[in-house]
Design a protein around this motif. Structure first.
Motif, PDB file in Angstrom:
ATOM      1  N   LEU A  33     -67.736  40.258 -92.119  1.00  0.00           N
ATOM      2  CA  LEU A  33     -66.627  39.830 -93.383  1.00  0.00           C
ATOM      3  C   LEU A  33     -66.880  40.771 -94.432  1.00  0.00           C
ATOM      4  O   LEU A  33     -67.882  41.148 -94.765  1.00  0.00           O
ATOM      5  CB  LEU A  33     -67.240  38.484 -93.724  1.00  0.00           C
ATOM      6  N   ARG A  35     -64.541  42.542 -97.996  1.00  0.00           N
ATOM      7  CA  ARG A  35     -63.486  42.364 -98.823  1.00  0.00           C
ATOM      8  C   ARG A  35     -62.652  43.360 -98.572  1.00  0.00           C
ATOM      9  O   ARG A  35     -61.233  43.076 -99.007  1.00  0.00           O
ATOM     10  CB  ARG A  35     -63.991  42.344-100.338  1.00  0.00           C
ATOM     11  N   GLU A  37     -60.330  45.697 -95.659  1.00  0.00           N
ATOM     12  CA  GLU A  37     -59.735  45.899 -94.228  1.00  0.00           C
ATOM     13  C   GLU A  37     -60.467  47.101 -93.802  1.00  0.00           C
ATOM     14  O   GLU A  37     -60.506  48.032 -94.437  1.00  0.00           O
ATOM     15  CB  GLU A  37     -58.166  46.392 -94.371  1.00  0.00           C
ATOM     16  N   VAL A  47     -63.204  41.257 -90.503  1.00  0.00           N
ATOM     17  CA  VAL A  47     -62.257  40.420 -90.955  1.00  0.00           C
ATOM     18  C   VAL A  47     -62.198  40.416 -92.445  1.00  0.00           C
ATOM     19  O   VAL A  47     -63.414  40.332 -93.031  1.00  0.00           O
ATOM     20  CB  VAL A  47     -62.408  38.683 -90.729  1.00  0.00           C
ATOM     21  N   ARG A  48     -61.207  40.530 -93.075  1.00  0.00           N
ATOM     22  CA  ARG A  48     -61.053  40.694 -94.515  1.00  0.00           C
ATOM     23  C   ARG A  48     -61.000  39.242 -95.244  1.00  0.00           C
ATOM     24  O   ARG A  48     -60.561  38.498 -94.787  1.00  0.00           O
ATOM     25  CB  ARG A  48     -59.716  41.393 -94.936  1.00  0.00           C
ATOM     26  N   GLY A  49     -61.955  39.228 -96.168  1.00  0.00           N
ATOM     27  CA  GLY A  49     -62.004  37.884 -96.874  1.00  0.00           C
ATOM     28  C   GLY A  49     -63.100  38.057 -98.212  1.00  0.00           C
ATOM     29  O   GLY A  49     -64.037  38.893 -98.084  1.00  0.00           O
ATOM     30  N   GLU A  57     -57.144  30.729-100.157  1.00  0.00           N
ATOM     31  CA  GLU A  57     -57.185  32.046 -99.278  1.00  0.00           C
ATOM     32  C   GLU A  57     -58.572  32.388 -98.709  1.00  0.00           C
ATOM     33  O   GLU A  57     -58.692  32.701 -97.374  1.00  0.00           O
ATOM     34  CB  GLU A  57     -56.891  33.318-100.469  1.00  0.00           C
ATOM     35  N   ARG A  61     -59.608  32.682 -94.698  1.00  0.00           N
ATOM     36  CA  ARG A  61     -60.101  33.773 -94.273  1.00  0.00           C
ATOM     37  C   ARG A  61     -61.558  33.250 -93.228  1.00  0.00           C
ATOM     38  O   ARG A  61     -61.578  34.061 -92.512  1.00  0.00           O
ATOM     39  CB  ARG A  61     -60.341  34.928 -95.170  1.00  0.00           C
ATOM     40  N   GLU A  64     -60.826  31.885 -90.091  1.00  0.00           N
ATOM     41  CA  GLU A  64     -60.440  32.859 -89.153  1.00  0.00           C
ATOM     42  C   GLU A  64     -61.863  33.482 -88.687  1.00  0.00           C
ATOM     43  O   GLU A  64     -62.153  33.748 -87.536  1.00  0.00           O
ATOM     44  CB  GLU A  64     -59.656  33.740 -89.668  1.00  0.00           C
TER      45      GLU A  64
END
Ligand SMILES: NC(=O)c1ccc[n+]([C@@H]2O[C@H](COP(=O)([O-])OP(=O)(O)OC[C@H]3O[C@@H](n4cnc5c(N)ncnc54)[C@H](OP(=O)(O)O)[C@@H]3O)[C@@H](O)[C@H]2O)c1
Length: 260
Positions: A33, A35, A37, A47-49, A57, A61, A64
């Motif tokens: 994970l 922040r 991409e 995974v962006r989050g 949001e 994320r 996912e």
């Protein structure tokens, strides 16, 4: 086949960058994970989050990122908000049915009266109270952090030497190896702290840095005021008994870093 997918939060950080290749070497598929991409590479998907972003949001994320995940290594952290970030992660991990949550915390989380340490303690509490099978390791400050602090102080014409403040810096690679060992094992709850091989006064850390650089500076003794100063002088940020110890010393770290 048993699902062995591992999600690493903070997999792009100082610690996480050491952890991810060890998990890959152990044959685990890894998701990180972040922040930002990033393209997938070497068996690692991103995974962006943002754990501290907009709640809806962040939850989407996280859902996912956590789909199909067996083990989470929670290494994301910053100067502020680790309590809130961890609460969000824990709630999402429960929704996803995660089987093992491994969390990095800091020695002194329950003793040092500073916001960072309080947030780390609240994060530990969120993990322990989650009902998820978990493991928490408290580590001492990494050599890299000691280096950043000492390097800044050593730029000053008079280098502050806070009286009675001691550190037990530990090599981040040894913390990473221990975390991976824990992640590949059964959930163990709180495990013994991991500290470096020796205790140094802040002044000593700085002197050794200056010596390794072949520099000399005058030191200015200072006293850290108030309850924070008292906590540090009492060793609240140290584990003097019952810890496990890394082997790599500050001097070895300095030699390697300054040669690089
Ligand atoms: N440094 C020490 O001396 C020390 C000692 C004991 C314990 N710890 C703990 O060890 C952990 C890792 O420390 P570190 O030194 O490796 O940190 P670091 O180098 O500053 O890296 C921080 C990591 O956290 C991620 N992150 C930060 N905020 C985030 C957010 N809001 N949402 C998602 N990801 C976020 C960053 O990912 P992106 O930038 O890719 O989003 C990055 O991978 C932290 O929990 C820290 O408290 C550190």
């Amino acid at each position: 086949m048993t699902n062995n997918l591992v999600l690493v939060t903070g997999g792009t950080g100082t610690l996480g960058r050491q952890v991810v290749p060890l998990l890959r070497a152990a044959g685990r598929p890894v998701r990180v994970l972040s922040r930002r991409e990033r393209p997938a590479e070497d068996g690692v998907a991103y995974v962006r989050g943002d754990l501290l972003g907009d709640a809806a949001e962040a939850d989407a994320r996280l859902d996912e990122a956590l789909a199909g995940v067996h083990t989470v290594l929670h290494l994301a952290g910053g100067p502020k908000g680790d309590d809130e970030a961890t609460r969000r992660l824990v709630a999402a991990a429960r929704r996803a049915g995660v089987r093992h949550l491994v969390h990095i915390s800091v020695i002194g989380a329950d003793k040092v009266p500073l916001g960072y340490f309080r947030a780390k303690l609240a994060a530990e509490e969120a993990v322990a109270g989650s009902g998820l099978p978990y493991t928490v390791l408290r580590a001492a400050q990494f050599h890299d952090l000691a280096f950043t602090v000492v390097e800044k102080m050593a730029k000053l014409p008079l280098v502050p030497a806070p009286g009675g403040v001691r550190w037990q810096p530990v090599d981040v690679r040894e913390v990473a190896a221990r975390l991976v060992e824990l992640a590949l094992g059964e959930p163990a709850g709180p495990v013994p702290d991991l500290a470096g091989p020796a205790v140094y006064g802040m002044d000593e850390l700085t002197r050794r840095y200056l010596a390794a650089r072949g520099r000399s500076r005058r030191m200015l003794p200072v006293r850290v005021p108030g309850k924070v100063g008292r906590a540090y002088r009492s060793g609240a940020n140290l584990t003097l008994a019952g810890a496990e110890h890394g082997r790599r010393t500050w001097e070895e770290f300095l030699a390697e870093r300054l040669a690089a």
